[in-house]
Design a protein around this motif. Sequence first.
Motif, PDB file in Angstrom:
ATOM      1  N   TYR A   1       0.823  -1.207   0.000  1.00 51.06           N
ATOM      2  CA  TYR A   1       0.000   0.000   0.000  1.00 51.06           C
ATOM      3  C   TYR A   1       0.859   1.259   0.000  1.00 51.06           C
ATOM      4  CZ  TYR A   1      -4.262  -2.563   0.100  1.00 51.06           C
ATOM      5  OH  TYR A   1      -5.302  -3.375  -0.265  1.00 51.06           O
ATOM      6  N   HIS A   2       2.014   1.198   0.583  1.00 52.74           N
ATOM      7  CA  HIS A   2       2.939   2.331   0.536  1.00 52.74           C
ATOM      8  C   HIS A   2       3.318   2.627  -0.914  1.00 52.74           C
ATOM      9  CE1 HIS A   2       6.856   4.389   0.681  1.00 52.74           C
ATOM     10  NE2 HIS A   2       6.293   5.025   1.682  1.00 52.74           N
ATOM     11  N   GLN A   3       3.631   1.588  -1.675  1.00 52.38           N
ATOM     12  CA  GLN A   3       3.978   1.771  -3.088  1.00 52.38           C
ATOM     13  C   GLN A   3       2.797   2.342  -3.871  1.00 52.38           C
ATOM     14  OE1 GLN A   3       5.210  -2.162  -4.183  1.00 52.38           O
ATOM     15  NE2 GLN A   3       7.290  -1.893  -3.385  1.00 52.38           N
ATOM     16  N   LEU A   4       1.615   1.819  -3.619  1.00 46.47           N
ATOM     17  CA  LEU A   4       0.413   2.301  -4.307  1.00 46.47           C
ATOM     18  C   LEU A   4       0.191   3.790  -4.033  1.00 46.47           C
ATOM     19  CD1 LEU A   4      -2.347   1.715  -5.797  1.00 46.47           C
ATOM     20  CD2 LEU A   4      -3.280   1.413  -3.498  1.00 46.47           C
ATOM     21  N   TRP A   5       0.221   4.176  -2.755  1.00 44.14           N
ATOM     22  CA  TRP A   5      -0.036   5.571  -2.407  1.00 44.14           C
ATOM     23  C   TRP A   5       1.111   6.481  -2.830  1.00 44.14           C
ATOM     24  CZ3 TRP A   5      -4.550   7.490  -1.827  1.00 44.14           C
ATOM     25  CH2 TRP A   5      -5.588   6.660  -1.418  1.00 44.14           C
ATOM     26  N   ALA A   6       2.332   5.987  -2.782  1.00 48.51           N
ATOM     27  CA  ALA A   6       3.461   6.796  -3.249  1.00 48.51           C
ATOM     28  C   ALA A   6       3.294   7.109  -4.734  1.00 48.51           C
ATOM     29  CB  ALA A   6       4.781   6.073  -2.995  1.00 48.51           C
ATOM     30  N   ALA A   7       2.879   6.130  -5.518  1.00 54.89           N
ATOM     31  CA  ALA A   7       2.650   6.354  -6.955  1.00 54.89           C
ATOM     32  C   ALA A   7       1.519   7.355  -7.162  1.00 54.89           C
ATOM     33  CB  ALA A   7       2.336   5.034  -7.646  1.00 54.89           C
ATOM     34  N   ARG A   8       0.470   7.255  -6.383  1.00 50.56           N
ATOM     35  CA  ARG A   8      -0.655   8.194  -6.519  1.00 50.56           C
ATOM     36  C   ARG A   8      -0.243   9.619  -6.131  1.00 50.56           C
ATOM     37  NH1 ARG A   8      -6.076   4.932  -4.582  1.00 50.56           N
ATOM     38  NH2 ARG A   8      -5.980   3.390  -6.228  1.00 50.56           N
ATOM     39  N   PHE A   9       0.541   9.748  -5.071  1.00 51.07           N
ATOM     40  CA  PHE A   9       0.997  11.079  -4.675  1.00 51.07           C
ATOM     41  C   PHE A   9       1.977  11.652  -5.689  1.00 51.07           C
ATOM     42  CE2 PHE A   9      -0.376   9.944  -0.244  1.00 51.07           C
ATOM     43  CZ  PHE A   9      -1.349  10.929  -0.163  1.00 51.07           C
ATOM     44  N   ASP A  10       2.810  10.809  -6.294  1.00 49.64           N
ATOM     45  CA  ASP A  10       3.711  11.276  -7.350  1.00 49.64           C
ATOM     46  C   ASP A  10       2.907  11.800  -8.533  1.00 49.64           C
ATOM     47  OD1 ASP A  10       5.914  10.647  -5.830  1.00 49.64           O
ATOM     48  OD2 ASP A  10       6.355   8.759  -6.888  1.00 49.64           O
ATOM     49  N   ALA A  11       1.850  11.080  -8.905  1.00 52.54           N
ATOM     50  CA  ALA A  11       0.994  11.524 -10.002  1.00 52.54           C
ATOM     51  C   ALA A  11       0.306  12.842  -9.644  1.00 52.54           C
ATOM     52  CB  ALA A  11      -0.051  10.451 -10.326  1.00 52.54           C
ATOM     53  N   LEU A  12      -0.138  12.967  -8.402  1.00 50.07           N
ATOM     54  CA  LEU A  12      -0.761  14.212  -7.956  1.00 50.07           C
ATOM     55  C   LEU A  12       0.236  15.360  -8.007  1.00 50.07           C
ATOM     56  CD1 LEU A  12      -3.201  15.712  -6.788  1.00 50.07           C
ATOM     57  CD2 LEU A  12      -2.454  14.968  -4.513  1.00 50.07           C
ATOM     58  N   ASP A  13       1.478  15.114  -7.587  1.00 46.25           N
ATOM     59  CA  ASP A  13       2.527  16.139  -7.680  1.00 46.25           C
ATOM     60  C   ASP A  13       2.699  16.599  -9.120  1.00 46.25           C
ATOM     61  OD1 ASP A  13       3.014  16.103  -4.969  1.00 46.25           O
ATOM     62  OD2 ASP A  13       4.774  14.780  -5.119  1.00 46.25           O
ATOM     63  N   GLY A  14       2.641  15.663 -10.056  1.00 51.99           N
ATOM     64  CA  GLY A  14       2.750  16.016 -11.473  1.00 51.99           C
ATOM     65  C   GLY A  14       1.614  16.918 -11.926  1.00 51.99           C
ATOM     66  N   VAL A  15       0.409  16.618 -11.504  1.00 53.39           N
ATOM     67  CA  VAL A  15      -0.755  17.436 -11.848  1.00 53.39           C
ATOM     68  C   VAL A  15      -0.606  18.833 -11.254  1.00 53.39           C
ATOM     69  CG1 VAL A  15      -3.249  17.716 -11.485  1.00 53.39           C
ATOM     70  CG2 VAL A  15      -2.321  15.487 -12.139  1.00 53.39           C
ATOM     71  N   ILE A  16      -0.188  18.913 -10.016  1.00 54.78           N
ATOM     72  CA  ILE A  16      -0.017  20.213  -9.356  1.00 54.78           C
ATOM     73  C   ILE A  16       1.039  21.045 -10.064  1.00 54.78           C
ATOM     74  CG2 ILE A  16       0.790  21.324  -7.227  1.00 54.78           C
ATOM     75  CD1 ILE A  16      -0.628  19.019  -5.701  1.00 54.78           C
ATOM     76  N   GLU A  17       2.155  20.426 -10.411  1.00 56.42           N
ATOM     77  CA  GLU A  17       3.211  21.150 -11.121  1.00 56.42           C
ATOM     78  C   GLU A  17       2.722  21.642 -12.476  1.00 56.42           C
ATOM     79  OE1 GLU A  17       6.179  22.253 -10.074  1.00 56.42           O
ATOM     80  OE2 GLU A  17       5.515  21.481  -8.126  1.00 56.42           O
ATOM     81  N   ALA A  18       1.951  20.825 -13.178  1.00 56.42           N
ATOM     82  CA  ALA A  18       1.402  21.233 -14.480  1.00 56.42           C
ATOM     83  C   ALA A  18       0.450  22.406 -14.311  1.00 56.42           C
ATOM     84  CB  ALA A  18       0.696  20.054 -15.145  1.00 56.42           C
ATOM     85  N   LEU A  19      -0.374  22.370 -13.276  1.00 54.66           N
ATOM     86  CA  LEU A  19      -1.305  23.472 -13.027  1.00 54.66           C
ATOM     87  C   LEU A  19      -0.562  24.756 -12.656  1.00 54.66           C
ATOM     88  CD1 LEU A  19      -4.152  21.632 -11.070  1.00 54.66           C
ATOM     89  CD2 LEU A  19      -4.264  22.584 -13.401  1.00 54.66           C
ATOM     90  N   LYS A  20       0.484  24.637 -11.850  1.00 56.00           N
ATOM     91  CA  LYS A  20       1.288  25.809 -11.503  1.00 56.00           C
ATOM     92  C   LYS A  20       1.936  26.408 -12.745  1.00 56.00           C
ATOM     93  CE  LYS A  20       2.649  24.652  -6.757  1.00 56.00           C
ATOM     94  NZ  LYS A  20       3.795  24.278  -5.903  1.00 56.00           N
ATOM     95  N   HIS A  21       2.475  25.536 -13.578  1.00 51.50           N
ATOM     96  CA  HIS A  21       3.114  26.006 -14.817  1.00 51.50           C
ATOM     97  C   HIS A  21       2.093  26.705 -15.706  1.00 51.50           C
ATOM     98  CE1 HIS A  21       5.933  26.175 -18.107  1.00 51.50           C
ATOM     99  NE2 HIS A  21       5.037  25.579 -18.898  1.00 51.50           N
ATOM    100  N   GLN A  22       0.911  26.120 -15.825  1.00 56.86           N
ATOM    101  CA  GLN A  22      -0.153  26.714 -16.633  1.00 56.86           C
ATOM    102  C   GLN A  22      -0.575  28.061 -16.049  1.00 56.86           C
ATOM    103  OE1 GLN A  22      -3.714  24.380 -16.859  1.00 56.86           O
ATOM    104  NE2 GLN A  22      -4.531  25.547 -18.599  1.00 56.86           N
ATOM    105  N   GLU A  23      -0.685  28.155 -14.744  1.00 53.71           N
ATOM    106  CA  GLU A  23      -1.053  29.406 -14.080  1.00 53.71           C
ATOM    107  C   GLU A  23      -0.006  30.488 -14.321  1.00 53.71           C
ATOM    108  OE1 GLU A  23      -1.147  30.378  -9.524  1.00 53.71           O
ATOM    109  OE2 GLU A  23      -2.991  29.298 -10.068  1.00 53.71           O
TER     110      GLU A  23
END
Length: 121
Positions: A90-112
């Motif tokens: 479950y640590h691996q699963l959630w780490a992957a999900r948080f990494d994906a979320l970090d990617g989305v946040i960075e993309a949104l910041k860049h777009q902003e």
Amino acid sequence: MVQYQSNRISASFAALSDATRRGVLEQLGQSDASITDLADKFHLTLTGMKKHVDVLEQAGFVITEKLGRVRTCKLGLRRLEEEAAWIARYHQLWAARFDALDGVIEALKHQEQTNERTQNE
């Protein structure tokens, strides 16, 4: 077999979910103790401590031995490999999900930032 592992892991997590039981395990890691000694240390009745010890015993974390009128507790042989493996999955699963979320946040910041530059020009 899967059901057995699931029940065993459930019993482990149920036993470890209580702060008093975790404290009992820490205490028994230092030295064996009677249920009376444990009850005194944790300010519980004998009945209350016996219930905690029973849960730990059912999970395999504690072994009790009765000598006369005294029931002595010591750490059991139960190890936590299965539980650690379950947590790791479950640590691996959630780490992957948080990494994906970090990617989305960075993309949104860049777009902003891009939108702000375009508006300022």
